[in-house]
Design a protein around this motif. Structure first.
Motif, PDB file in Angstrom:
ATOM      1  N   PRO A  58     -49.078  85.185  39.875  1.00  0.00           N
ATOM      2  CA  PRO A  58     -50.308  84.637  40.482  1.00  0.00           C
ATOM      3  C   PRO A  58     -51.487  85.565  40.237  1.00  0.00           C
ATOM      4  CG  PRO A  58     -48.470  84.604  42.034  1.00  0.00           C
ATOM      5  CD  PRO A  58     -48.016  85.414  40.866  1.00  0.00           C
ATOM      6  N   ALA A  59     -52.638  84.962  39.959  1.00  0.00           N
ATOM      7  CA  ALA A  59     -53.821  85.761  39.664  1.00  0.00           C
ATOM      8  C   ALA A  59     -54.459  86.306  40.931  1.00  0.00           C
ATOM      9  CB  ALA A  59     -54.831  84.927  38.885  1.00  0.00           C
ATOM     10  N   ALA A  71     -49.114  75.905  42.878  1.00  0.00           N
ATOM     11  CA  ALA A  71     -48.423  76.638  41.818  1.00  0.00           C
ATOM     12  C   ALA A  71     -47.945  78.003  42.326  1.00  0.00           C
ATOM     13  CB  ALA A  71     -49.359  76.814  40.620  1.00  0.00           C
ATOM     14  N   ARG A  72     -48.776  78.613  43.160  1.00  0.00           N
ATOM     15  CA  ARG A  72     -48.407  79.927  43.703  1.00  0.00           C
ATOM     16  C   ARG A  72     -47.235  79.788  44.698  1.00  0.00           C
ATOM     17  NH1 ARG A  72     -53.170  82.873  46.677  1.00  0.00           N
ATOM     18  NH2 ARG A  72     -51.989  84.184  48.119  1.00  0.00           N
ATOM     19  N   GLU A  97     -41.288  80.302  45.719  1.00  0.00           N
ATOM     20  CA  GLU A  97     -40.005  79.649  46.002  1.00  0.00           C
ATOM     21  C   GLU A  97     -38.979  80.044  44.941  1.00  0.00           C
ATOM     22  OE1 GLU A  97     -40.220  75.521  47.022  1.00  0.00           O
ATOM     23  OE2 GLU A  97     -38.074  75.209  46.662  1.00  0.00           O
ATOM     24  N   ILE A  98     -39.411  80.111  43.688  1.00  0.00           N
ATOM     25  CA  ILE A  98     -38.502  80.574  42.632  1.00  0.00           C
ATOM     26  C   ILE A  98     -38.110  82.024  42.890  1.00  0.00           C
ATOM     27  CG2 ILE A  98     -38.403  81.166  40.172  1.00  0.00           C
ATOM     28  CD1 ILE A  98     -39.962  78.616  39.610  1.00  0.00           C
ATOM     29  N   PHE A  99     -39.095  82.834  43.229  1.00  0.00           N
ATOM     30  CA  PHE A  99     -38.774  84.230  43.531  1.00  0.00           C
ATOM     31  C   PHE A  99     -37.783  84.316  44.699  1.00  0.00           C
ATOM     32  CE2 PHE A  99     -39.364  87.927  46.237  1.00  0.00           C
ATOM     33  CZ  PHE A  99     -39.052  88.942  45.342  1.00  0.00           C
ATOM     34  N   GLU A 107     -37.584  73.931  35.760  1.00  0.00           N
ATOM     35  CA  GLU A 107     -37.848  72.733  34.960  1.00  0.00           C
ATOM     36  C   GLU A 107     -39.036  71.952  35.487  1.00  0.00           C
ATOM     37  OE1 GLU A 107     -34.328  70.411  34.862  1.00  0.00           O
ATOM     38  OE2 GLU A 107     -33.449  71.481  33.168  1.00  0.00           O
ATOM     39  N   ASP A 108     -39.357  72.150  36.794  1.00  0.00           N
ATOM     40  CA  ASP A 108     -40.437  71.372  37.412  1.00  0.00           C
ATOM     41  C   ASP A 108     -41.801  71.785  36.864  1.00  0.00           C
ATOM     42  OD1 ASP A 108     -38.541  70.105  38.862  1.00  0.00           O
ATOM     43  OD2 ASP A 108     -38.864  71.266  40.697  1.00  0.00           O
TER      44      ASP A 108
END
Length: 354
Positions: free
Chosen positions: A217-218, A300-301, A306-308, A353-354
């Motif tokens: 994330p920026a 997106a962040r 959630e992936i992390f 994949e999302d």
């Protein structure tokens, strides 16, 4: 007077008099209290927790006028001769005190311990309620709570992120090193753990580490992060959320980290169609968080965190099963946790994949 560091586990018989002596002195020293003596009753060790112990008891306060007042309390301490805790008890006490002062739903903190028990400890209010997801999901008594859980969890999380690090002098909490973003810091920490103890290849984890570094994330605020905000650490009554527990993983980081962690698949306990702790939808959770004053939820962040979160839990699963694989423990629980690693791998492939 200080006590020697105990090497044997506490028993309720050995702990009760030490605790009563400490509380008698602590209440006598509290200027607003008029307590002559304290006795300890119904002392019992609660289940769960390897890095610290949690004891429930009733403190009976004998007041100067002869009246007795019953006070339900919790003792949290390091286990005698046990492993070093993730966070020391004094820092955990200060975090809970800051949260309580800012009206976060936490137990009232009473006393930070001294050397009376031979191990670090503190005393806080005992709040009654239910934390076991299986009962919360199925018991008819919690049907009213289920209707509002998702919104409550979002709104109360916003309150946590509003606690000022500077005002409450919490700068010594773990946080990003100079020049690193919160996301970089967390990725580095868990990749180092993974590289140190993984015994076999995990291609899904390798892919996830690469994906996260490519999608950093920026913009990232730095706030108080609970660090373990999930079902199991939230206490409910039939009317809804009562208390937020287990603050020993609190740190300074990106507030959206807590939102992502709540959506980790393992905290749904089989209710996979409801990504927020098995009780609600992401958009409902995020909207309640924002409306309660939380930070704007960049989708997106939130997806990144959630992936992390799933990767983090997968690495923790690997780490927790090491004592069993090394023959240092025969715990079936530790072995079973190791089997959950594959669940996180499947979920990571799905999310990327999302």
């Amino acid at each position: 007077m200080s006590s020697p560091t105990p090497s044997a586990p506490f028993s309720s018989d050995s702990l009760a008099p030490l605790l009563a002596d400490f509380l008698t002195r602590a209440f006598r020293d509290a200027p607003q209290e008029k307590v002559r003596r304290v006795s300890v009753e119904a002392l019992r060790l609660l289940t769960g927790g390897a890095s610290r112990q949690t004891w429930s008891f009733d403190a009976v306060l004998e007041q100067m006028d002869g009246q007795a007042v019953n006070l339900p309390l919790i003792l949290r301490c390091d286990p005698p001769g046990g492993p070093q805790a993730v966070m020391d008890r004094s820092l955990e006490f200060r975090v809970i005190a800051a949260a309580h002062q800012e009206k976060v739903l936490v137990p009232k903190p009473y006393f930070l311990g001294d050397e009376s028990l031979g191990v670090p400890f503190f005393i806080m209010e005992r709040i009654e309620g239910e934390t076991i997801p299986r009962r919360l999901f199925r018991d008819p008594a919690y049907a009213p709570a289920r209707e509002i859980m998702t919104e409550q969890m979002g709104a109360r999380l916003a309150r946590i992120h509003s606690v000022s690090i500077k005002k409450h002098h919490l700068e010594d909490l773990p946080g990003p090193q100079h020049g690193r973003s919160p996301a970089e810091e967390e990725i580095n920490r868990y990749e180092e753990m993974y590289r140190t103890m993984a015994r076999e290849p995990h291609p899904a984890f390798e892919l996830a580490f690469r994906w996260l570094r490519q999608h950093l994330p920026a913009q990232q605020e730095r706030t108080l992060v609970h660090g373990d905000y999930r079902m199991g650490n939230l206490m409910f009554g039939p009317e809804g959320l009562r208390s937020i527990l287990d603050w020993e993983l609190a740190h300074i980081g990106d507030p959206l980290e807590d939102l992502g962690w709540m959506c980790v698949r393992s905290w749904r306990f089989g209710n996979d169609a409801l990504p927020v702790g098995g009780v609600g939808a992401r958009e409902t959770f995020w909207q309640a968080y924002e409306e309660a004053g939380g930070y704007p939820v960049d989708r997106a962040r939130a997806h990144f965190w959630e992936i992390f979160g799933n990767l983090r839990w997968g690495v923790i699963c690997l780490n927790m099963t090491q004592p069993f694989l090394d023959g240092l423990s025969t715990s079936v629980e530790l072995a079973a946790i190791g089997r959950r690693t594959s669940e996180t791998e499947w979920e990571l492939l799905h999310l990327m994949e999302d």
